[in-house]
Design a protein around this motif. Structure first.
Motif, PDB file in Angstrom:
ATOM      1  N   SER A  60      64.232  62.821  54.071  1.00  0.00           N
ATOM      2  CA  SER A  60      63.781  61.640  54.805  1.00  0.00           C
ATOM      3  C   SER A  60      64.682  61.360  56.003  1.00  0.00           C
ATOM      4  O   SER A  60      64.306  60.639  56.916  1.00  0.00           O
ATOM      5  N   GLU A  61      65.860  61.951  56.015  1.00  0.00           N
ATOM      6  CA  GLU A  61      66.805  61.771  57.116  1.00  0.00           C
ATOM      7  C   GLU A  61      66.448  62.655  58.318  1.00  0.00           C
ATOM      8  O   GLU A  61      66.999  62.497  59.385  1.00  0.00           O
ATOM      9  N   ARG A  62      65.545  63.594  58.154  1.00  0.00           N
ATOM     10  CA  ARG A  62      65.220  64.544  59.217  1.00  0.00           C
ATOM     11  C   ARG A  62      64.153  63.988  60.157  1.00  0.00           C
ATOM     12  O   ARG A  62      63.140  64.617  60.409  1.00  0.00           O
ATOM     13  N   SER A  63      64.378  62.818  60.659  1.00  0.00           N
ATOM     14  CA  SER A  63      63.392  62.237  61.561  1.00  0.00           C
ATOM     15  C   SER A  63      63.481  62.924  62.923  1.00  0.00           C
ATOM     16  O   SER A  63      64.526  63.403  63.343  1.00  0.00           O
ATOM     17  N   GLY A  64      62.366  62.958  63.628  1.00  0.00           N
ATOM     18  CA  GLY A  64      62.347  63.569  64.947  1.00  0.00           C
ATOM     19  C   GLY A  64      62.021  65.049  64.932  1.00  0.00           C
ATOM     20  O   GLY A  64      61.743  65.624  65.964  1.00  0.00           O
ATOM     21  N   VAL A  65      62.044  65.671  63.782  1.00  0.00           N
ATOM     22  CA  VAL A  65      61.713  67.095  63.693  1.00  0.00           C
ATOM     23  C   VAL A  65      60.316  67.195  63.087  1.00  0.00           C
ATOM     24  O   VAL A  65      60.134  66.982  61.894  1.00  0.00           O
ATOM     25  N   PRO A  66      59.305  67.488  63.914  1.00  0.00           N
ATOM     26  CA  PRO A  66      57.950  67.545  63.366  1.00  0.00           C
ATOM     27  C   PRO A  66      57.763  68.756  62.463  1.00  0.00           C
ATOM     28  O   PRO A  66      58.303  69.826  62.719  1.00  0.00           O
ATOM     29  N   ARG A  67      57.007  68.544  61.402  1.00  0.00           N
ATOM     30  CA  ARG A  67      56.702  69.646  60.488  1.00  0.00           C
ATOM     31  C   ARG A  67      55.592  70.491  61.074  1.00  0.00           C
ATOM     32  O   ARG A  67      54.661  69.976  61.682  1.00  0.00           O
ATOM     33  N   ARG A  68      55.688  71.767  60.890  1.00  0.00           N
ATOM     34  CA  ARG A  68      54.627  72.657  61.318  1.00  0.00           C
ATOM     35  C   ARG A  68      53.451  72.486  60.371  1.00  0.00           C
ATOM     36  O   ARG A  68      53.640  72.347  59.163  1.00  0.00           O
ATOM     37  N   PRO A  69      52.242  72.520  60.905  1.00  0.00           N
ATOM     38  CA  PRO A  69      51.092  72.383  60.013  1.00  0.00           C
ATOM     39  C   PRO A  69      50.958  73.610  59.122  1.00  0.00           C
ATOM     40  O   PRO A  69      51.215  74.729  59.548  1.00  0.00           O
ATOM     41  N   GLY A  70      50.539  73.372  57.913  1.00  0.00           N
ATOM     42  CA  GLY A  70      50.336  74.476  56.983  1.00  0.00           C
ATOM     43  C   GLY A  70      48.933  75.053  57.134  1.00  0.00           C
ATOM     44  O   GLY A  70      48.225  74.785  58.104  1.00  0.00           O
ATOM     45  N   ARG A  71      48.550  75.826  56.179  1.00  0.00           N
ATOM     46  CA  ARG A  71      47.225  76.432  56.189  1.00  0.00           C
ATOM     47  C   ARG A  71      46.182  75.332  55.991  1.00  0.00           C
ATOM     48  O   ARG A  71      46.339  74.468  55.134  1.00  0.00           O
ATOM     49  N   PRO A  72      45.099  75.341  56.785  1.00  0.00           N
ATOM     50  CA  PRO A  72      44.083  74.307  56.626  1.00  0.00           C
ATOM     51  C   PRO A  72      43.370  74.420  55.281  1.00  0.00           C
ATOM     52  O   PRO A  72      43.223  75.517  54.729  1.00  0.00           O
ATOM     53  N   THR A  73      42.912  73.287  54.784  1.00  0.00           N
ATOM     54  CA  THR A  73      42.174  73.285  53.528  1.00  0.00           C
ATOM     55  C   THR A  73      40.765  73.796  53.774  1.00  0.00           C
ATOM     56  O   THR A  73      40.310  73.897  54.912  1.00  0.00           O
ATOM     57  N   LYS A  74      40.070  74.121  52.695  1.00  0.00           N
ATOM     58  CA  LYS A  74      38.683  74.580  52.811  1.00  0.00           C
ATOM     59  C   LYS A  74      37.829  73.521  53.501  1.00  0.00           C
ATOM     60  O   LYS A  74      36.988  73.833  54.344  1.00  0.00           O
ATOM     61  N   ALA A  75      38.035  72.253  53.133  1.00  0.00           N
ATOM     62  CA  ALA A  75      37.249  71.172  53.732  1.00  0.00           C
ATOM     63  C   ALA A  75      37.481  71.111  55.242  1.00  0.00           C
ATOM     64  O   ALA A  75      36.533  70.910  56.018  1.00  0.00           O
ATOM     65  N   GLU A  76      38.725  71.293  55.674  1.00  0.00           N
ATOM     66  CA  GLU A  76      39.031  71.288  57.105  1.00  0.00           C
ATOM     67  C   GLU A  76      38.384  72.484  57.804  1.00  0.00           C
ATOM     68  O   GLU A  76      37.884  72.357  58.919  1.00  0.00           O
ATOM     69  N   GLU A  77      38.386  73.636  57.160  1.00  0.00           N
ATOM     70  CA  GLU A  77      37.765  74.831  57.729  1.00  0.00           C
ATOM     71  C   GLU A  77      36.251  74.636  57.892  1.00  0.00           C
ATOM     72  O   GLU A  77      35.682  74.960  58.931  1.00  0.00           O
ATOM     73  N   VAL A  78      35.609  74.111  56.859  1.00  0.00           N
ATOM     74  CA  VAL A  78      34.160  73.890  56.908  1.00  0.00           C
ATOM     75  C   VAL A  78      33.832  72.874  57.996  1.00  0.00           C
ATOM     76  O   VAL A  78      32.894  73.067  58.777  1.00  0.00           O
ATOM     77  N   ALA A  79      34.606  71.789  58.065  1.00  0.00           N
ATOM     78  CA  ALA A  79      34.369  70.761  59.086  1.00  0.00           C
ATOM     79  C   ALA A  79      34.524  71.353  60.487  1.00  0.00           C
ATOM     80  O   ALA A  79      33.740  71.061  61.386  1.00  0.00           O
ATOM     81  N   ARG A  80      35.510  72.195  60.668  1.00  0.00           N
ATOM     82  CA  ARG A  80      35.737  72.820  61.979  1.00  0.00           C
ATOM     83  C   ARG A  80      34.575  73.741  62.335  1.00  0.00           C
ATOM     84  O   ARG A  80      34.085  73.741  63.465  1.00  0.00           O
ATOM     85  N   ARG A  81      34.102  74.518  61.362  1.00  0.00           N
ATOM     86  CA  ARG A  81      32.969  75.416  61.608  1.00  0.00           C
ATOM     87  C   ARG A  81      31.699  74.637  61.942  1.00  0.00           C
ATOM     88  O   ARG A  81      30.923  75.022  62.820  1.00  0.00           O
ATOM     89  N   LEU A  82      31.463  73.545  61.193  1.00  0.00           N
ATOM     90  CA  LEU A  82      30.276  72.720  61.448  1.00  0.00           C
ATOM     91  C   LEU A  82      30.336  72.094  62.839  1.00  0.00           C
ATOM     92  O   LEU A  82      29.321  72.041  63.542  1.00  0.00           O
ATOM     93  N   LYS A  83      31.489  71.632  63.192  1.00  0.00           N
ATOM     94  CA  LYS A  83      31.676  71.005  64.502  1.00  0.00           C
ATOM     95  C   LYS A  83      31.461  72.042  65.610  1.00  0.00           C
ATOM     96  O   LYS A  83      30.829  71.761  66.639  1.00  0.00           O
ATOM     97  N   LYS A  84      31.967  73.248  65.373  1.00  0.00           N
ATOM     98  CA  LYS A  84      31.852  74.318  66.368  1.00  0.00           C
ATOM     99  C   LYS A  84      30.388  74.744  66.544  1.00  0.00           C
ATOM    100  O   LYS A  84      29.926  74.967  67.663  1.00  0.00           O
ATOM    101  N   SER A  85      29.638  74.840  65.440  1.00  0.00           N
ATOM    102  CA  SER A  85      28.255  75.270  65.522  1.00  0.00           C
ATOM    103  C   SER A  85      27.336  74.167  66.061  1.00  0.00           C
ATOM    104  O   SER A  85      26.308  74.456  66.668  1.00  0.00           O
ATOM    105  N   ALA A  86      27.705  72.899  65.853  1.00  0.00           N
ATOM    106  CA  ALA A  86      26.896  71.779  66.332  1.00  0.00           C
ATOM    107  C   ALA A  86      27.158  71.491  67.812  1.00  0.00           C
ATOM    108  O   ALA A  86      26.309  70.948  68.492  1.00  0.00           O
ATOM    109  N   GLY A  87      28.305  71.807  68.288  1.00  0.00           N
ATOM    110  CA  GLY A  87      28.661  71.406  69.644  1.00  0.00           C
ATOM    111  C   GLY A  87      28.695  72.467  70.598  1.00  0.00           C
ATOM    112  O   GLY A  87      28.249  73.075  71.381  1.00  0.00           O
TER     113      GLY A  87
END
Length: 87
Positions: A60-87
């Motif tokens: 909790s003392e490591r403020s100011g150092v942003p965490r790298r994003p991890g692997r996206p969840t399945k729900a995030e992947e599906v949402a991204r694909r749906l958004k990409k195909s709709a737009g």
């Protein structure tokens, strides 16, 4: 003063006893400083010193150092694909 054994330190740090022994021999700088107490076998640690050592590594003392994003969840992947195909 109460001295912690290897087993006590393992419980506090969430490691196995063998990991503590391995680190003592290969990389002792990754553990709190150990003390040899006369008439007691093996290395010992003061609870106060272990708590102070842990406080220096509090995530909790490591403020100011942003965490790298991890692997996206399945729900995030599906949402991204749906958004990409709709737009």
């Amino acid at each position: 003063m109460t001295w912690l054994t290897v087993a006590d330190l393992a419980v506090i740090l969430g490691l196995k006893k063998q990991t503590i022994y391995n680190r003592l021999s290969s990389s002792p700088e990754t553990l709190p400083p150990a003390t040899r107490v006369p008439k007691l076998r093996g290395p010992r640690w003061s609870l106060r010193i272990v708590q102070e050592w842990q406080a220096r590594f509090d995530p909790s003392e490591r403020s100011g150092v942003p965490r790298r994003p991890g692997r996206p969840t399945k729900a995030e992947e599906v949402a991204r694909r749906l958004k990409k195909s709709a737009g």
